[in-house]
Enzyme design. Sequence first.
Site, PDB file in Angstrom:
ATOM      1  N   ASP A 124      -2.217   1.358  10.630  1.00 34.05           N
ATOM      2  CA  ASP A 124      -3.032   0.658  11.633  1.00 34.05           C
ATOM      3  C   ASP A 124      -2.531  -0.767  11.886  1.00 34.05           C
ATOM      4  O   ASP A 124      -3.216  -1.573  12.500  1.00 34.05           O
ATOM      5  CB  ASP A 124      -4.501   0.615  11.169  1.00 34.05           C
ATOM      6  CG  ASP A 124      -4.665   0.013   9.764  1.00 34.05           C
ATOM      7  OD1 ASP A 124      -3.660  -0.487   9.214  1.00 34.05           O
ATOM      8  OD2 ASP A 124      -5.786   0.038   9.240  1.00 34.05           O
ATOM      9  N   ASP A 154      -2.295  -8.560  -2.783  1.00 31.33           N
ATOM     10  CA  ASP A 154      -3.663  -8.039  -2.869  1.00 31.33           C
ATOM     11  C   ASP A 154      -3.920  -7.300  -4.174  1.00 31.33           C
ATOM     12  O   ASP A 154      -3.004  -7.019  -4.939  1.00 31.33           O
ATOM     13  CB  ASP A 154      -3.963  -7.134  -1.656  1.00 31.33           C
ATOM     14  CG  ASP A 154      -2.808  -6.191  -1.325  1.00 31.33           C
ATOM     15  OD1 ASP A 154      -1.961  -5.950  -2.207  1.00 31.33           O
ATOM     16  OD2 ASP A 154      -2.750  -5.703  -0.187  1.00 31.33           O
ATOM     17  N   HIS A 175      -1.879  -3.031   9.536  1.00 29.20           N
ATOM     18  CA  HIS A 175      -2.322  -4.065   8.584  1.00 29.20           C
ATOM     19  C   HIS A 175      -1.138  -4.608   7.772  1.00 29.20           C
ATOM     20  O   HIS A 175      -0.137  -3.929   7.563  1.00 29.20           O
ATOM     21  CB  HIS A 175      -3.457  -3.563   7.680  1.00 29.20           C
ATOM     22  CG  HIS A 175      -3.087  -2.547   6.650  1.00 29.20           C
ATOM     23  ND1 HIS A 175      -3.868  -1.455   6.369  1.00 29.20           N
ATOM     24  CD2 HIS A 175      -2.037  -2.448   5.803  1.00 29.20           C
ATOM     25  CE1 HIS A 175      -3.326  -0.747   5.402  1.00 29.20           C
ATOM     26  NE2 HIS A 175      -2.202  -1.320   5.049  1.00 29.20           N
ATOM     27  N   GLU A 233      -6.987  -5.682   7.610  1.00 30.27           N
ATOM     28  CA  GLU A 233      -7.182  -4.556   8.518  1.00 30.27           C
ATOM     29  C   GLU A 233      -7.384  -5.075   9.948  1.00 30.27           C
ATOM     30  O   GLU A 233      -7.632  -6.265  10.153  1.00 30.27           O
ATOM     31  CB  GLU A 233      -8.422  -3.762   8.069  1.00 30.27           C
ATOM     32  CG  GLU A 233      -8.317  -3.190   6.654  1.00 30.27           C
ATOM     33  CD  GLU A 233      -7.397  -1.974   6.539  1.00 30.27           C
ATOM     34  OE1 GLU A 233      -6.477  -1.826   7.371  1.00 30.27           O
ATOM     35  OE2 GLU A 233      -7.604  -1.189   5.605  1.00 30.27           O
TER      36      GLU A 233
HETATM   37  P1  PGA Z   1       2.840   2.177   2.111  1.00 28.34           P
HETATM   38  O1  PGA Z   1       1.685   1.154   2.447  1.00 28.34           O
HETATM   39  O2  PGA Z   1       4.054   1.354   1.791  1.00 28.34           O
HETATM   40  O3  PGA Z   1       2.365   2.946   0.910  1.00 28.34           O
HETATM   41  O4  PGA Z   1       3.041   3.030   3.303  1.00 28.34           O
HETATM   42  C1  PGA Z   1       1.965   0.077   3.274  1.00 28.34           C
HETATM   43  C2  PGA Z   1       0.698  -0.718   3.520  1.00 28.34           C
HETATM   44  O5  PGA Z   1      -0.391  -0.127   3.554  1.00 28.34           O
HETATM   45  O6  PGA Z   1       0.799  -1.938   3.677  1.00 28.34           O
END
Ligand code: PGA
Length: 265
Positions: A136, A67, A138, A143
């Site tokens: 959450d 992304d 994702h 999301e």
């Molecule tokens: P993080 O993010 O590794 O910074 O916890 C993970 C994500 O949002 O996919």
Amino acid sequence: MEIVIKPNCEAMSHCAGDFVEAWLSRKPDLVLGLATGSTPLGLYRELARRHRDSGLSFARVTTFNLDEYIGLPADHPQSYHSFMRESLFRRLDLDPRRTHLPDGNAADIAAECAAYEAAIRAAGGIDLQVLGIGHDGHIGFNEPSSSLRSRTRIKTLTEQTIRANARFFGGADKVPHHAITVGVGTIFEAQCCLLLATGTEKAGAVAAAVEGPLTAMCPASALQFHEFCTLIVDEAAAVGLKRRDYYRYVYDGKPDWQQWEKTGA
Ligand code: PGA
């Protein structure tokens, strides 16, 4: 799903390094899907160390990131282009022409998304997809409520994700609200998925992904349906798993020939 529980983030990262190295030794022209965020940083340090100290080569590897934010200049310190350059690309012998991230500044976002899908296909598809997981559930920026068959497209970040990423931007008001992300369906087509998680704050999401129902409300739960998916998590991220003793029992009891850490298979 193969679930591997390691004592801490460092051990998780080392184990993930073994996993990627095993793939790379089998397929030097690996098509590697990469993630951003803090979770894979330990893995990226491992890969850089192995490249520096043992000559592990990425010269023939092609990468595709999951992304990119929409509207941030590529050289903005918080763009995922910058993140990948600093945390990984400049530390390896990757050919820059074979590293790919979506262009969040494309004039025609829909065309950019279609071109990104086409580039993945032209490379022969992703062999190994590295994933983090959001609070959450994702994966990428898919999301909750993302179609489990979704493809690369624009997504609106949830308020929770914006809050979680505010630490990188010095305030939630500076976090972009939109991103281009590959879809759950795109991720699903990778030959193998490697999901990493660390810390108690991810325990709920990990439990929902592994032991909860298959649901678009937890996009990572789609991985239950994937043929080859390994999760490497630390103890803290595993505390919500009801069957964690069973996963340890399975992993510890694997015959040598089945252990990628030992066989490089
Ligand atoms: P993080 O993010 O590794 O910074 O916890 C993970 C994500 O949002 O996919």
